[in-house]
Design a protein around this motif. Structure first.
Motif, PDB file in Angstrom:
ATOM      1  N   VAL A 160       0.837  -1.202   0.000  1.00 36.04           N
ATOM      2  CA  VAL A 160       0.000   0.000   0.000  1.00 36.04           C
ATOM      3  C   VAL A 160       0.871   1.251   0.000  1.00 36.04           C
ATOM      4  CG1 VAL A 160      -1.666   1.330   1.358  1.00 36.04           C
ATOM      5  CG2 VAL A 160      -1.962  -1.140   1.080  1.00 36.04           C
ATOM      6  N   ASN A 161       1.891   1.280   0.846  1.00 33.58           N
ATOM      7  CA  ASN A 161       2.782   2.447   0.889  1.00 33.58           C
ATOM      8  C   ASN A 161       3.517   2.641  -0.429  1.00 33.58           C
ATOM      9  OD1 ASN A 161       2.257   3.475   3.410  1.00 33.58           O
ATOM     10  ND2 ASN A 161       3.776   2.216   4.412  1.00 33.58           N
ATOM     11  N   HIS A 162       3.922   1.554  -1.063  1.00 34.41           N
ATOM     12  CA  HIS A 162       4.645   1.639  -2.329  1.00 34.41           C
ATOM     13  C   HIS A 162       3.753   2.250  -3.414  1.00 34.41           C
ATOM     14  CE1 HIS A 162       7.970   0.510  -4.973  1.00 34.41           C
ATOM     15  NE2 HIS A 162       7.043   0.207  -5.864  1.00 34.41           N
ATOM     16  N   GLU A 163       2.504   1.816  -3.448  1.00 32.49           N
ATOM     17  CA  GLU A 163       1.576   2.381  -4.438  1.00 32.49           C
ATOM     18  C   GLU A 163       1.384   3.878  -4.186  1.00 32.49           C
ATOM     19  OE1 GLU A 163      -2.878   1.685  -6.316  1.00 32.49           O
ATOM     20  OE2 GLU A 163      -2.125   0.296  -4.806  1.00 32.49           O
ATOM     21  N   ASN A 164       1.242   4.256  -2.935  1.00 32.34           N
ATOM     22  CA  ASN A 164       1.089   5.679  -2.610  1.00 32.34           C
ATOM     23  C   ASN A 164       2.341   6.480  -2.966  1.00 32.34           C
ATOM     24  OD1 ASN A 164      -1.550   5.528  -1.712  1.00 32.34           O
ATOM     25  ND2 ASN A 164      -0.922   5.008   0.362  1.00 32.34           N
ATOM     26  N   TYR A 165       3.502   5.884  -2.797  1.00 39.29           N
ATOM     27  CA  TYR A 165       4.757   6.534  -3.191  1.00 39.29           C
ATOM     28  C   TYR A 165       4.718   6.890  -4.677  1.00 39.29           C
ATOM     29  CZ  TYR A 165       9.643   6.933  -4.592  1.00 39.29           C
ATOM     30  OH  TYR A 165      10.823   7.358  -5.142  1.00 39.29           O
ATOM     31  N   HIS A 166       4.300   5.932  -5.495  1.00 43.90           N
ATOM     32  CA  HIS A 166       4.262   6.190  -6.934  1.00 43.90           C
ATOM     33  C   HIS A 166       3.174   7.194  -7.296  1.00 43.90           C
ATOM     34  CE1 HIS A 166       7.502   3.641  -8.178  1.00 43.90           C
ATOM     35  NE2 HIS A 166       7.014   2.627  -7.500  1.00 43.90           N
ATOM     36  N   ARG A 167       2.072   7.197  -6.575  1.00 44.24           N
ATOM     37  CA  ARG A 167       1.062   8.233  -6.811  1.00 44.24           C
ATOM     38  C   ARG A 167       1.657   9.610  -6.527  1.00 44.24           C
ATOM     39  NH1 ARG A 167      -3.908   5.107  -4.033  1.00 44.24           N
ATOM     40  NH2 ARG A 167      -4.547   3.956  -5.882  1.00 44.24           N
ATOM     41  N   GLY A 168       2.418   9.710  -5.450  1.00 43.53           N
ATOM     42  CA  GLY A 168       3.081  10.981  -5.134  1.00 43.53           C
ATOM     43  C   GLY A 168       4.056  11.398  -6.218  1.00 43.53           C
ATOM     44  N   GLN A 169       4.761  10.425  -6.796  1.00 43.22           N
ATOM     45  CA  GLN A 169       5.683  10.739  -7.896  1.00 43.22           C
ATOM     46  C   GLN A 169       4.932  11.349  -9.076  1.00 43.22           C
ATOM     47  OE1 GLN A 169       7.528   6.852  -8.579  1.00 43.22           O
ATOM     48  NE2 GLN A 169       9.512   7.847  -8.286  1.00 43.22           N
TER      49      GLN A 169
END
Length: 77
Positions: free
Chosen positions: A64-73
């Motif tokens: 979940v955190n990894h997906e959110n990281y890429h959304r932030g990118q």
């Protein structure tokens, strides 16, 4: 096979690939019992020489955190 070696070449294919991964994750979640989240499993990310034993709950939290990281990118571009 690393994702970078099989990354889709169109935006539509990228979204389709993401939806497939999400569907597989949801299908996996549907098989879990409450006790399963505490089970420890080996995790290996060979491209980063990472090997650890994690609880399933911790591995899912990372996803979940990894997906959110890429959304932030994407938002910051």
């Amino acid at each position: 096979v690393y994702y970078e070696e099989r990354i889709p070449d169109t935006l539509e294919a990228l979204f389709a690939d993401a939806e497939k991964a999400r569907a597989e994750t949801y299908a996996f979640l549907d098989t879990l019992t409450t006790d399963d989240y505490a089970k420890v499993v080996p995790i290996e990310l060979s491209q980063w020489n990472f090997r650890e034993n994690l609880m399933i709950a911790d591995a899912l939290f990372h996803i979940v955190n990894h997906e959110n990281y890429h959304r932030g990118q994407i938002i910051s571009e």
